[in-house]
Each structure stands twice: as C-alpha cells, then as structure tokens.
Motif scaffolding. Structure first.
Motif, short mmCIF file in Angstrom:
data_model
loop_
_atom_site.label_atom_id
_atom_site.label_comp_id
_atom_site.label_asym_id
_atom_site.label_seq_id
_atom_site.Cartn_x
_atom_site.Cartn_y
_atom_site.Cartn_z
N GLN A 36 0.85 -1.18 0.00
CA GLN A 36 0.00 0.00 0.00
C GLN A 36 0.89 1.23 0.00
N TYR A 37 0.42 2.29 -0.64
CA TYR A 37 1.18 3.52 -0.76
C TYR A 37 0.33 4.67 -0.25
N LEU A 38 0.91 5.51 0.59
CA LEU A 38 0.21 6.68 1.09
C LEU A 38 1.02 7.91 0.75
N LEU A 39 0.42 8.85 0.06
CA LEU A 39 1.07 10.10 -0.29
C LEU A 39 0.63 11.15 0.72
N MET A 40 1.60 11.81 1.36
CA MET A 40 1.26 12.82 2.36
C MET A 40 2.37 13.85 2.44
N PRO A 41 2.06 15.02 2.93
CA PRO A 41 3.10 16.04 3.12
C PRO A 41 4.13 15.58 4.15
N ALA A 42 5.37 15.98 3.96
CA ALA A 42 6.46 15.58 4.86
C ALA A 42 6.19 16.01 6.31
N GLN A 43 5.47 17.13 6.48
CA GLN A 43 5.23 17.65 7.83
C GLN A 43 4.37 16.74 8.68
N VAL A 44 3.59 15.87 8.08
CA VAL A 44 2.69 15.02 8.86
C VAL A 44 3.12 13.55 8.90
N LYS A 45 4.24 13.22 8.26
CA LYS A 45 4.67 11.81 8.20
C LYS A 45 4.88 11.22 9.59
N MET A 46 5.57 11.95 10.46
CA MET A 46 5.85 11.40 11.79
C MET A 46 4.56 11.23 12.60
N SER A 47 3.66 12.20 12.52
CA SER A 47 2.38 12.09 13.24
C SER A 47 1.59 10.88 12.75
N PHE A 48 1.58 10.69 11.44
CA PHE A 48 0.86 9.55 10.88
C PHE A 48 1.50 8.24 11.32
N LEU A 49 2.84 8.18 11.31
CA LEU A 49 3.55 6.97 11.74
C LEU A 49 3.20 6.63 13.18
N VAL A 50 3.22 7.62 14.06
CA VAL A 50 2.87 7.39 15.47
C VAL A 50 1.45 6.88 15.58
N GLY A 51 0.52 7.48 14.84
CA GLY A 51 -0.87 7.04 14.88
C GLY A 51 -1.05 5.61 14.40
N VAL A 52 -0.38 5.26 13.31
CA VAL A 52 -0.48 3.89 12.79
C VAL A 52 0.10 2.89 13.78
N LEU A 53 1.26 3.20 14.34
CA LEU A 53 1.88 2.26 15.28
C LEU A 53 1.05 2.10 16.54
N ARG A 54 0.49 3.18 17.04
CA ARG A 54 -0.38 3.05 18.22
C ARG A 54 -1.60 2.20 17.91
N ARG A 55 -2.14 2.39 16.73
CA ARG A 55 -3.31 1.61 16.35
C ARG A 55 -2.96 0.14 16.14
N LEU A 56 -1.79 -0.12 15.62
CA LEU A 56 -1.35 -1.51 15.44
C LEU A 56 -1.10 -2.20 16.76
N MET A 57 -0.55 -1.47 17.70
CA MET A 57 -0.12 -2.08 18.96
C MET A 57 -1.26 -2.32 19.94
N THR A 58 -2.31 -1.51 19.91
CA THR A 58 -3.39 -1.69 20.86
C THR A 58 -4.72 -1.53 20.17
N PHE A 59 -5.54 -2.57 20.23
CA PHE A 59 -6.90 -2.51 19.70
C PHE A 59 -7.88 -2.48 20.86
N GLY A 60 -9.02 -1.85 20.64
CA GLY A 60 -10.03 -1.88 21.68
C GLY A 60 -11.41 -1.49 21.20
N THR A 61 -11.57 -1.00 19.96
CA THR A 61 -12.89 -0.58 19.49
C THR A 61 -13.31 -1.42 18.28
N ASP A 62 -14.55 -1.28 17.91
CA ASP A 62 -15.08 -2.01 16.75
C ASP A 62 -14.37 -1.60 15.47
N ASN A 63 -14.03 -0.32 15.34
CA ASN A 63 -13.34 0.15 14.13
C ASN A 63 -12.00 -0.55 13.95
N ASP A 64 -11.39 -0.95 15.05
CA ASP A 64 -10.11 -1.62 14.95
C ASP A 64 -10.25 -3.01 14.34
N ASP A 65 -11.44 -3.62 14.46
CA ASP A 65 -11.66 -4.88 13.77
C ASP A 65 -11.57 -4.68 12.26
#
Length: 193
Positions: A36-65
C-alpha cells in the motif's frame, strides 16, 4: 538503446564479444505480498507513523476490527489475568502480535525517528551503521526475541540479517534504488511467507 530483434541478431553477428547491460530485468516481488502507498506532506509523516503504530499495537474498538481485516494483520486477545501498564484487568484490550520494521534513509533520521517514537510511548529500537557492534547486536536481539515489536533501521537491515518473522515493513523514506525496495519489502516474505 531499445533492444529490438534486429539489434539482438546484430549482437550475435559481432566478431568480438559485446558488452550488454540490460536494464529491463526487473526485481521480483513475491506475488502474495500486499503493498500500500500513502502520499502525504512531509510535515505530517511522523504524526501519521505514530498514529499507525499506536493503532497496530493496541486494539479496543469495533473500528479496529475493520483495521485488522483491511491490513490482514493478526490479533490476539489478551490472556485472562494478563495485565498491561495501568490496566485494572476489566477492559478487553486487544494486543497485536506484529513485528514491524520501519526503514529510513539515513543514520541520523533513524536515530531521530527512534527517539521520537520512544518519546511518544512506542517501545522500539534502532539499527544503523553508526552504532557500535555491541549496540547493533543488542538491538537486533531485542527485536528478534520479540521483547520489542518495532525496529527502526537503515538499509543495513534490508539484507543479510536472519530476522525470521516480520509482518509489516514501513518505508518511511523510499530508497533511491529499486533493488533496495525489493530487499526491504522482502523482509516480510521470507521462506515463501
């Protein structure tokens, strides 16, 4: 030059040995590999990475399914009686059993990314060529033994290391050479996986 049939026959007729450099041979990518490829501005890459890793590491809601089924990543329910930091035992938090390698372009970027992720509460280790050999071995050992699930690395980790189970590769910085890309993503497709 574009290699046509007539040029190939001319090559065969040449009396001296010819030098042929063929750029058309492409690197092979395993067919079952999901990319998968995601195109995004360089300024938000780190924020997106942190969000993805947090979501990968801990699930707890229906959306995470939905997230788990979209990505094809495996989840495991926390065992009865198992507690995490700050857990009172009553919540039914899900933990992901995923090993992630994040590839970056430079040693400096590797160290900065690892330190940023640690500051954001994501346990990870770095692996790059400026580290001394003992630190490299220690980082690699923590990742291989699954004491940490995230490895931030330069291309030093794309070849020649025995890392048997990597389920996700994130190319935070794209490599300059296509062969390096193939080696990086190949970390998830070892031994026919």
């Amino acid at each position: 030059a574009t290699l046509t049939d007539s040029l190939e026959s001319l090559e065969k007729l040449a009396s001296v040995s010819t030098l042929r450099y063929d750029l058309s041979n492409k690197q092979k990518i395993p067919t079952g590999l999901l990319q998968q490829y995601l195109l995004m501005p360089a300024q938000v890459k780190m924020s997106f990475l942190v969000g993805v890793l947090r979501r990968l590491m801990t699930f707890g809601t229906d959306n995470d399914d939905d997230f788990a089924s979209e990505t094809g990543l495996k989840r495991k329910k926390k065992q009865r009686g198992e507690k995490s930091k700050g857990d009172d035992g009553d919540n039914d938090e899900m933990k992901i059993s995923t090993s992630v390698i994040i590839f970056v372009g430079t040693c400096k970027r590797c160290q900065e990314t690892q330190e940023t992720l640690v500051q954001m509460g994501i346990d990870c280790v770095a692996l790059h060529s400026i580290m001394n050999q003992n630190r490299r071995i220690a980082s690699l050992g923590k990742f291989k033994n699954q004491r940490t699930r995230v490895l931030v690395a330069t291309d030093v980790a794309s070849r020649g290391l025995d890392i048997p189970s990597v389920e996700l590769v994130i190319n935070f910085d794209l490599p300059k050479v296509s062969a390096d890309y193939v080696h990086r993503i190949g970390r998830t497709a070892r031994a026919g996986r």
